[in-house]
Design a protein around this motif. Sequence first.
Motif, PDB file in Angstrom:
ATOM      1  N   THR A 129       0.884  -1.162   0.000  1.00 32.21           N
ATOM      2  CA  THR A 129       0.000   0.000   0.000  1.00 32.21           C
ATOM      3  C   THR A 129       0.918   1.207   0.000  1.00 32.21           C
ATOM      4  O   THR A 129       1.863   1.190   0.708  1.00 32.21           O
ATOM      5  CB  THR A 129      -0.939  -0.062   1.204  1.00 32.21           C
ATOM      6  OG1 THR A 129      -1.819  -1.126   0.852  1.00 32.21           O
ATOM      7  CG2 THR A 129      -1.645   1.196   1.521  1.00 32.21           C
ATOM      8  N   LEU A 130       0.628   2.246  -1.158  1.00 37.95           N
ATOM      9  CA  LEU A 130       1.612   3.213  -1.526  1.00 37.95           C
ATOM     10  C   LEU A 130       1.006   4.605  -1.499  1.00 37.95           C
ATOM     11  O   LEU A 130      -0.100   4.813  -1.966  1.00 37.95           O
ATOM     12  CB  LEU A 130       2.091   2.843  -2.917  1.00 37.95           C
ATOM     13  CG  LEU A 130       3.005   3.781  -3.644  1.00 37.95           C
ATOM     14  CD1 LEU A 130       4.294   3.071  -4.011  1.00 37.95           C
ATOM     15  CD2 LEU A 130       2.311   4.186  -4.901  1.00 37.95           C
ATOM     16  N   LEU A 131       1.684   5.573  -0.890  1.00 41.48           N
ATOM     17  CA  LEU A 131       1.145   6.921  -0.757  1.00 41.48           C
ATOM     18  C   LEU A 131       2.221   7.916  -1.128  1.00 41.48           C
ATOM     19  O   LEU A 131       3.352   7.799  -0.696  1.00 41.48           O
ATOM     20  CB  LEU A 131       0.674   7.175   0.685  1.00 41.48           C
ATOM     21  CG  LEU A 131       0.304   8.614   1.052  1.00 41.48           C
ATOM     22  CD1 LEU A 131      -0.935   9.052   0.286  1.00 41.48           C
ATOM     23  CD2 LEU A 131       0.058   8.716   2.554  1.00 41.48           C
ATOM     24  N   ALA A 132       1.843   8.917  -1.927  1.00 42.21           N
ATOM     25  CA  ALA A 132       2.805   9.958  -2.277  1.00 42.21           C
ATOM     26  C   ALA A 132       2.126  11.307  -2.211  1.00 42.21           C
ATOM     27  O   ALA A 132       0.967  11.426  -2.567  1.00 42.21           O
ATOM     28  CB  ALA A 132       3.362   9.730  -3.679  1.00 42.21           C
ATOM     29  N   HIS A 133       2.844  12.323  -1.754  1.00 38.61           N
ATOM     30  CA  HIS A 133       2.325  13.681  -1.705  1.00 38.61           C
ATOM     31  C   HIS A 133       3.175  14.558  -2.614  1.00 38.61           C
ATOM     32  O   HIS A 133       4.393  14.582  -2.489  1.00 38.61           O
ATOM     33  CB  HIS A 133       2.384  14.242  -0.283  1.00 38.61           C
ATOM     34  CG  HIS A 133       1.468  13.556   0.661  1.00 38.61           C
ATOM     35  ND1 HIS A 133       0.113  13.779   0.676  1.00 38.61           N
ATOM     36  CD2 HIS A 133       1.709  12.633   1.619  1.00 38.61           C
ATOM     37  CE1 HIS A 133      -0.441  13.042   1.623  1.00 38.61           C
ATOM     38  NE2 HIS A 133       0.502  12.329   2.203  1.00 38.61           N
ATOM     39  N   LEU A 134       2.523  15.288  -3.533  1.00 39.70           N
ATOM     40  CA  LEU A 134       3.210  16.327  -4.269  1.00 39.70           C
ATOM     41  C   LEU A 134       2.987  17.625  -3.515  1.00 39.70           C
ATOM     42  O   LEU A 134       2.190  17.681  -2.585  1.00 39.70           O
ATOM     43  CB  LEU A 134       2.654  16.441  -5.699  1.00 39.70           C
ATOM     44  CG  LEU A 134       3.148  15.392  -6.709  1.00 39.70           C
ATOM     45  CD1 LEU A 134       2.577  14.034  -6.393  1.00 39.70           C
ATOM     46  CD2 LEU A 134       2.766  15.814  -8.123  1.00 39.70           C
ATOM     47  N   ASP A 135       3.687  18.702  -3.934  1.00 33.32           N
ATOM     48  CA  ASP A 135       3.459  19.959  -3.246  1.00 33.32           C
ATOM     49  C   ASP A 135       2.030  20.430  -3.448  1.00 33.32           C
ATOM     50  O   ASP A 135       1.498  21.186  -2.649  1.00 33.32           O
ATOM     51  CB  ASP A 135       4.463  21.029  -3.702  1.00 33.32           C
ATOM     52  CG  ASP A 135       4.474  21.227  -5.209  1.00 33.32           C
ATOM     53  OD1 ASP A 135       3.839  20.423  -5.918  1.00 33.32           O
ATOM     54  OD2 ASP A 135       5.098  22.186  -5.664  1.00 33.32           O
ATOM     55  N   SER A 168      -0.286  17.862  -4.859  1.00 31.76           N
ATOM     56  CA  SER A 168      -0.939  16.656  -5.327  1.00 31.76           C
ATOM     57  C   SER A 168      -0.539  15.458  -4.483  1.00 31.76           C
ATOM     58  O   SER A 168       0.302  15.555  -3.599  1.00 31.76           O
ATOM     59  CB  SER A 168      -0.560  16.400  -6.793  1.00 31.76           C
ATOM     60  OG  SER A 168      -0.616  17.590  -7.549  1.00 31.76           O
ATOM     61  N   HIS A 169      -1.122  14.293  -4.796  1.00 29.11           N
ATOM     62  CA  HIS A 169      -0.743  13.081  -4.074  1.00 29.11           C
ATOM     63  C   HIS A 169      -0.994  11.852  -4.940  1.00 29.11           C
ATOM     64  O   HIS A 169      -1.763  11.887  -5.901  1.00 29.11           O
ATOM     65  CB  HIS A 169      -1.524  12.950  -2.764  1.00 29.11           C
ATOM     66  CG  HIS A 169      -2.992  12.722  -2.951  1.00 29.11           C
ATOM     67  ND1 HIS A 169      -3.897  13.748  -3.047  1.00 29.11           N
ATOM     68  CD2 HIS A 169      -3.710  11.580  -3.057  1.00 29.11           C
ATOM     69  CE1 HIS A 169      -5.110  13.264  -3.205  1.00 29.11           C
ATOM     70  NE2 HIS A 169      -5.027  11.936  -3.218  1.00 29.11           N
ATOM     71  N   ILE A 170      -0.328  10.761  -4.580  1.00 32.23           N
ATOM     72  CA  ILE A 170      -0.511   9.473  -5.225  1.00 32.23           C
ATOM     73  C   ILE A 170      -0.660   8.418  -4.140  1.00 32.23           C
ATOM     74  O   ILE A 170       0.099   8.424  -3.167  1.00 32.23           O
ATOM     75  CB  ILE A 170       0.683   9.100  -6.123  1.00 32.23           C
ATOM     76  CG1 ILE A 170       0.962  10.203  -7.146  1.00 32.23           C
ATOM     77  CG2 ILE A 170       0.439   7.771  -6.830  1.00 32.23           C
ATOM     78  CD1 ILE A 170       2.237   9.983  -7.931  1.00 32.23           C
ATOM     79  N   THR A 171      -1.637   7.523  -4.280  1.00 34.12           N
ATOM     80  CA  THR A 171      -1.790   6.437  -3.316  1.00 34.12           C
ATOM     81  C   THR A 171      -1.982   5.119  -4.053  1.00 34.12           C
ATOM     82  O   THR A 171      -2.646   5.069  -5.094  1.00 34.12           O
ATOM     83  CB  THR A 171      -2.993   6.648  -2.379  1.00 34.12           C
ATOM     84  OG1 THR A 171      -4.195   6.621  -3.145  1.00 34.12           O
ATOM     85  CG2 THR A 171      -2.888   7.962  -1.641  1.00 34.12           C
ATOM     86  N   VAL A 172      -1.376   4.075  -3.529  1.00 33.41           N
ATOM     87  CA  VAL A 172      -1.588   2.718  -4.031  1.00 33.41           C
ATOM     88  C   VAL A 172      -1.654   1.773  -2.842  1.00 33.41           C
ATOM     89  O   VAL A 172      -0.806   1.833  -1.952  1.00 33.41           O
ATOM     90  CB  VAL A 172      -0.459   2.274  -4.987  1.00 33.41           C
ATOM     91  CG1 VAL A 172      -0.689   0.845  -5.450  1.00 33.41           C
ATOM     92  CG2 VAL A 172      -0.369   3.204  -6.178  1.00 33.41           C
ATOM     93  N   HIS A 173      -2.663   0.925  -2.812  1.00 36.72           N
ATOM     94  CA  HIS A 173      -2.813  -0.090  -1.776  1.00 36.72           C
ATOM     95  C   HIS A 173      -2.984  -1.444  -2.455  1.00 36.72           C
ATOM     96  O   HIS A 173      -3.684  -1.542  -3.470  1.00 36.72           O
ATOM     97  CB  HIS A 173      -4.012   0.204  -0.876  1.00 36.72           C
ATOM     98  CG  HIS A 173      -3.981   1.559  -0.250  1.00 36.72           C
ATOM     99  ND1 HIS A 173      -3.217   1.852   0.858  1.00 36.72           N
ATOM    100  CD2 HIS A 173      -4.605   2.713  -0.595  1.00 36.72           C
ATOM    101  CE1 HIS A 173      -3.375   3.127   1.179  1.00 36.72           C
ATOM    102  NE2 HIS A 173      -4.215   3.671   0.314  1.00 36.72           N
ATOM    103  N   THR A 174      -2.403  -2.491  -1.907  1.00 40.26           N
ATOM    104  CA  THR A 174      -2.486  -3.824  -2.503  1.00 40.26           C
ATOM    105  C   THR A 174      -3.292  -4.761  -1.611  1.00 40.26           C
ATOM    106  O   THR A 174      -3.174  -4.716  -0.384  1.00 40.26           O
ATOM    107  CB  THR A 174      -1.084  -4.411  -2.736  1.00 40.26           C
ATOM    108  OG1 THR A 174      -0.402  -4.526  -1.477  1.00 40.26           O
ATOM    109  CG2 THR A 174      -0.274  -3.513  -3.676  1.00 40.26           C
TER     110      THR A 174
END
Length: 267
Positions: free
Chosen positions: A108-114, A116-122
């Motif tokens: 399970t994957l989470l990213a924050h842009l200044d 924006s954001h990206i999330t991935v969960h498995t």
Amino acid sequence: MIKPLKKLKLQGFNNLTKSLSFNIYDIAYARTRAERQEYISYIDEEYNAARLTQILTDVSDIIGANILNIASQDYEPQGASVTMLISEEPILSEEPSNLPQPGPLPETLLAHLDKSHITVHTYPESHPDNGISTFRADIDVSTCGKISPLRALNFLIHSFDSDIVTIDYRVRGFTRDVKGRKHYIDHKISSIQNFIARDTQDRYQAIDVNMIQENIFHTRLLLKDFDLQNYLFGTRGEDFSPEEQESIKERLRREMLEIYYGKNLND
């Protein structure tokens, strides 16, 4: 050839939020309990935090972002999370990078842009009785400004073994031009399929459910054809009689259809 969109002169920062959310499913047949557990362990290792971090790194490159910080964690008995802080790279072109054309593909994957954001969960799991096992990845890419999550769509579809893909795209908020007029979208789109590569469209059956006036778009993809051997885990096709092979194929196809249509099919 697609002509560039006419440049939109804004009052200030483009604060439209573009959100891309989708579920990717991989289906397999594992006959015994031990084989099902082996499949789940295999998927958990194949898509561990390190692999997901690399996928997210590639996504960041595709949409145009700088990675600031990464934190990752694998879980017991399965699953993973990654947090990645990202900032937007300088935009070389004033044109939005979300023209209706396919973005780049991957070899399970989470990213924050200044902004924006990206999330991935498995989610690996298995059916207790009929040998069907599934792996689901939930992915959300949300951006503000000129960078667009649609550019990462083809890369993400090809980064996972995708039998079924459900995709949602929505543009939220508004931005003003220099005259104070509100703009609720800054690019043309009639379907998510416009951003999917032709070879991918040829492999999948697709349906759309769109609310264009609300800037909400939904597309579902279902793999048209499949080779049974690619779905057997821990066994081979010759281990089963022709009748058993047909029975397994029917179970696999039923699982795919139920996920695709979002309901249990009647016996």
